[in-house]
Design a protein around this motif. Structure first.
Motif, PDB file in Angstrom:
ATOM      1  N   UNK A  59       0.832  -1.207   0.000  1.00  0.00           N
ATOM      2  CA  UNK A  59       0.000   0.000   0.000  1.00  0.00           C
ATOM      3  C   UNK A  59       0.865   1.254   0.000  1.00  0.00           C
ATOM      4  N   UNK A  60       1.940   1.239   0.760  1.00  0.00           N
ATOM      5  CA  UNK A  60       2.845   2.390   0.765  1.00  0.00           C
ATOM      6  C   UNK A  60       3.499   2.572  -0.600  1.00  0.00           C
ATOM      7  N   UNK A  61       3.815   1.485  -1.255  1.00  0.00           N
ATOM      8  CA  UNK A  61       4.452   1.582  -2.564  1.00  0.00           C
ATOM      9  C   UNK A  61       3.548   2.204  -3.606  1.00  0.00           C
ATOM     10  N   UNK A  62       2.287   1.786  -3.639  1.00  0.00           N
ATOM     11  CA  UNK A  62       1.393   2.355  -4.654  1.00  0.00           C
ATOM     12  C   UNK A  62       1.017   3.792  -4.343  1.00  0.00           C
ATOM     13  N   UNK A  63       1.155   4.211  -3.070  1.00  0.00           N
ATOM     14  CA  UNK A  63       0.825   5.591  -2.715  1.00  0.00           C
ATOM     15  C   UNK A  63       1.715   6.591  -3.439  1.00  0.00           C
ATOM     16  N   UNK A  64       2.913   6.163  -3.830  1.00  0.00           N
ATOM     17  CA  UNK A  64       3.806   7.071  -4.555  1.00  0.00           C
ATOM     18  C   UNK A  64       3.300   7.363  -5.959  1.00  0.00           C
ATOM     19  N   UNK A  65       2.409   6.513  -6.468  1.00  0.00           N
ATOM     20  CA  UNK A  65       1.884   6.701  -7.822  1.00  0.00           C
ATOM     21  C   UNK A  65       0.354   6.667  -7.796  1.00  0.00           C
ATOM     22  N   UNK A  66      -0.219   7.291  -6.774  1.00  0.00           N
ATOM     23  CA  UNK A  66      -1.673   7.236  -6.618  1.00  0.00           C
ATOM     24  C   UNK A  66      -2.409   8.095  -7.641  1.00  0.00           C
ATOM     25  N   UNK A  67      -1.701   8.838  -8.457  1.00  0.00           N
ATOM     26  CA  UNK A  67      -2.331   9.647  -9.493  1.00  0.00           C
ATOM     27  C   UNK A  67      -2.526   8.854 -10.784  1.00  0.00           C
ATOM     28  N   UNK A  68      -1.951   7.648 -10.886  1.00  0.00           N
ATOM     29  CA  UNK A  68      -2.116   6.816 -12.071  1.00  0.00           C
ATOM     30  C   UNK A  68      -3.468   6.114 -11.974  1.00  0.00           C
ATOM     31  N   UNK A  69      -4.221   6.070 -13.049  1.00  0.00           N
ATOM     32  CA  UNK A  69      -5.551   5.469 -13.011  1.00  0.00           C
ATOM     33  C   UNK A  69      -5.470   3.957 -13.181  1.00  0.00           C
TER      34      UNK A  69
END
Length: 744
Positions: A462-472
């Protein structure tokens, strides 16, 4: 061939049909009789080129005549349909007024310039475009009680103040520039009157007034208020009109503590998310407390700032991350086993869902003591309680995939909602807009691993994907599976079928906090507002779960499930087992317990069942001929009803255009066509629709729905018949060439 007519339709208002070929007076008379009472205008370009324009009479709207242009084109291109009785329309060629045909501007004259819609916005619009008839997708709600006097003028003025300050409330979608394919752009209008509806109290409840019933709390009042909420959710938003927020006030029955009202805010997720609406509500209360006066100028950053920030992102690092983090093919995506047909169910689970419509709703609650214990247990492992919820979900996914003892590791995948406000844009945490984003989260659930390992794996992912949370989510699918092999169109499971949202917004939004100046100002006017309650938007997924804390400190779990996939009883069973795990997991010793130990908590409980997704049965695109070069565009040849599968093979040989020629593997309705076209629309590629006579009604409905959701409506070309002959192939090819010339 010279005597055959072909038709090119330019969707819009008024309707415009280019008629190519010699006019047949009886045929045209029959078509115009069908179109009555629309007012016709015929423009003659040459002896074999006319433009027929149909303008609705006063009181009529284009929506009142759905598919009219397509049906007219089907008739005009099928000489056998003429009845030879021109009637009073027999003089149309000489008597019809002449007028230039409408142009095809990307934006109306004087409209504000726009910024390209984000990938997430396009996906929300595509969801709405391709949804079957039924409940509206992506419409969320927030509602609350208002105690004390309510000044209607002040109320409306306060909301208008918010709209004047917030660009998102003046935003709408419009077709972008470009030849036939540019995706939607977001335009911000200078001034928009925000819609506010006021319903007075009616003792019989006809206006929804008794739904306000603050004093009685009767079953009838609750049912009436539920009807108000449902009615608002059933009203679709028009993406082309500014204003993604509707406000409705319903007066309640006067009580011992004075009058009260209920207020509901209904919003569209293409432009707003739940935290945004909570911020807007807060701004409204501040403006109302200030007697409707403005509270500062235009908010910055605003929605356009966010769109510019997104457009400036380098997709390279995100592509590399999601290539590793995207769910693997074959991951378990729903905590249920496939249902079996009723006649073969003697040794298997009963059928779930299957033909039912709408969405089911279920609620579970952990009391404050249970919620506090869960939070402390999760913290002892260095994770948040949302991670404990993810672990409970992952356990159920593993159990559904491998219910026997001694199970092997199983990859599981589900969606999680991120706020989108952790991005490197100053002030993003205060920005109202569609920042909330569902992203896929996957993990291997190994029964032999420790429970602590599962929790920390979920936290780290979850922390890893938070860095790219703007990608759809759509961009992730494209980057990890560009061929579409595992997107569901080939019968594979989609990347995720469930969505988990942990709402961390305080129940009071700060209103009511000790010393809150807004509360003090409202109290001075004898006004008090209750805590807002949320109604989640339907996502189109089989299962969506939302967790949030209530005022008492309990943890409330709500679930919305697609009845076509899950029966209400099975959805309720999934939610109840989730709550069971959250209550019982804190008893586990994190230093010793394994995932297998945690799975024993579900021993003896029935495994929910679900109807498999019908992806394999959906019509699919078939490429008849690839494009001459990337970006040349696509021509979808819509099969007429009862047409043979290879009816367009001759067209692929006869037509020399540069676009890719595709068709469907079977005749289909507009929804199925749009679903198959989704990758083309998502990529904003130039698009043209073509068909033999008989397919015009479906093709034009497809064009209308594309135009109604922010894209530029494609032209529709109709010619020839599905007889497989070379003359018909040449007729349709001629219509496609004419459409290409019209676009240029």
């Amino acid at each position: 061939m010279d005597g055959a007519m072909t038709v090119v339709i330019a969707p819009g208002t008024p309707l415009a049909l280019d008629l190519l070929g010699p006019l047949d007076a009886p045929l045209l008379a029959s078509a115009l009789a069908m179109a009555a009472p629309c007012g016709p205008t015929l423009r003659r370009h040459t002896a074999t080129h006319h433009t027929l324009q149909l303008t609705c009479r006063p009181g009529e709207r284009p929506a009142d005549r759905p598919g009219l242009a397509g049906r007219l084109a089907d008739l005009l291109t099928d000489p056998a349909a003429a009845d030879g009785r021109p009637g009073w329309w027999s003089g149309v060629l000489a008597a019809l007024p002449q007028q230039p045909a409408p142009g095809r501007e990307a934006l109306p004259a004087g409209a504000p310039a726009g910024l390209p819609a984000s990938a997430r916005q396009r996906e929300v619009l595509l969801d709405a475009m391709t949804a079957p008839p039924g409940p509206q997708l992506h419409l969320g709600q927030l509602h609350l009680r208002w105690y004390g006097p309510l000044d209607r003028h002040r109320f409306d003025a306060a909301w208008q103040t918010v709209a004047d300050r917030e660009a998102v409330l003046r935003a709408a979608f419009a077709p972008g520039p470009g030849r036939g394919g540019s995706g939607p752009v977001v335009t911000v209008h200078e001034r928009v009157e925000i819609p506010v509806r006021h319903d007075p109290y009616e003792p019989d409840g006809t206006a929804g007034g008794s739904a306000g019933g603050s004093t009685g709390g009767s079953t009838g009042g609750a049912a009436a208020w539920a009807a108000v909420l449902r009615g608002e959710r059933e009203q679709a938003f028009d993406p082309g009109r500014p204003g993604p927020l509707r406000i409705r006030r319903v007066d309640g029955e006067p009580g011992a503590h004075g009058p009260d009202a209920r207020i509901v805010l209904t919003y569209h997720q293409a432009l707003l998310d739940a935290p945004s609406v909570q911020q807007l509500l807060r701004s409204f209360l501040r403006a109302y407390a200030a007697d409707g006066r403005p509270a500062g100028g235009e908010r910055r950053p605003s929605l356009p700032d966010h769109l510019r920030w997104l457009a400036a992102r380098d997709p390279g690092p995100a592509r590399e991350f999601w290539a590793r983090a995207a769910p693997p093919a074959g991951a378990r995506t729903l905590p249920a086993v496939p249902a079996v047909p009723a006649r073969g169910a003697a040794d298997g689970p009963p059928v779930s869902g299957g033909g039912a419509v709408g969405y089911g709703h279920a609620v579970e609650r952990l009391n404050p003591t249970e919620a506090l214990r869960l939070r402390g247990w999760a913290a002892s492992c260095g994770v948040a309680e949302s991670t404990a919820l993810h672990a409970a979900w992952a356990l159920q996914l593993h159990r559904a995939a491998s219910p026997g003892p001694g199970s092997e590791p199983v990859p599981v995948a589900f969606g999680v909602t991120v706020s989108g406000r952790g991005i490197a844009l100053e002030g993003a945490d205060r920005l109202p807009g569609p920042l909330g984003n569902p992203l896929p989260l996957s993990v291997d659930v190994d029964p032999a691993a420790s429970l602590a390992r599962l929790l920390t794996d979920l936290r780290d992912r979850a922390l890893g994907l938070a860095a790219y949370e703007w990608v759809s989510a759509g961009q992730i699918r494209e980057q990890s599976d560009p061929s579409g092999e595992h997107t569901g169109r080939s019968g594979e499971q989609p990347p995720t079928e469930s969505l988990i949202t942990f709402d961390r917004v305080p129940a009071r939004l700060g209103v009511g906090a000790s010393g809150d100046p807004v509360d003090e100002q409202l109290a001075a006017a004898d006004v008090r507002v209750g805590p807002p309650e949320a109604v989640e938007a339907y996502t189109g997924l089989p299962f969506a779960l939302t967790a949030r804390h209530d005022r008492a400190g309990g943890l409330v779990l709500t679930a919305d499930s697609d009845r076509a996939r899950l029966a209400d009883a099975d959805a309720a069973r999934i939610l109840a087992q989730t709550a069971l795990l959250l209550r019982e997991l804190p008893e586990a010793d994190l230093h010793r317990a394994t995932v297998a130990d945690a799975l024993t908590l579900l021993d003896g409980l029935p495994v929910p069942v679900a109807v498999p997704a019908p992806h394999a049965a959906a019509p699919r695109l078939v490429t008849l001929r690839p494009a001459a070069y990337p970006g040349a565009g696509t021509v979808l040849l819509v099969p007429p009803p009862d047409a043979p599968p290879d009816c367009y093979a001759a067209v692929a040989r006869a037509h020399r255009g540069l676009q890719a020629l595709v068709t469907l593997d079977a005749p289909a309705d507009a929804t199925a066509c749009l679903t198959a076209l989704r990758p083309v629309l998502a990529a904003a590629q130039p698009l043209l629709l073509g068909c033999f006579s008989g397919g015009g009604a479906v093709a034009y409905e497809v064009a209308e729905r594309i135009g109604a959701h922010g894209w530029r409506a494609p032209l529709v070309s109709i010619g020839g018949t599905a007889d497989g002959g070379p003359a018909s192939a040449q007729d349709l090819s001629r219509a496609l060439w004419a459409a290409a010339g019209h676009e240029s």
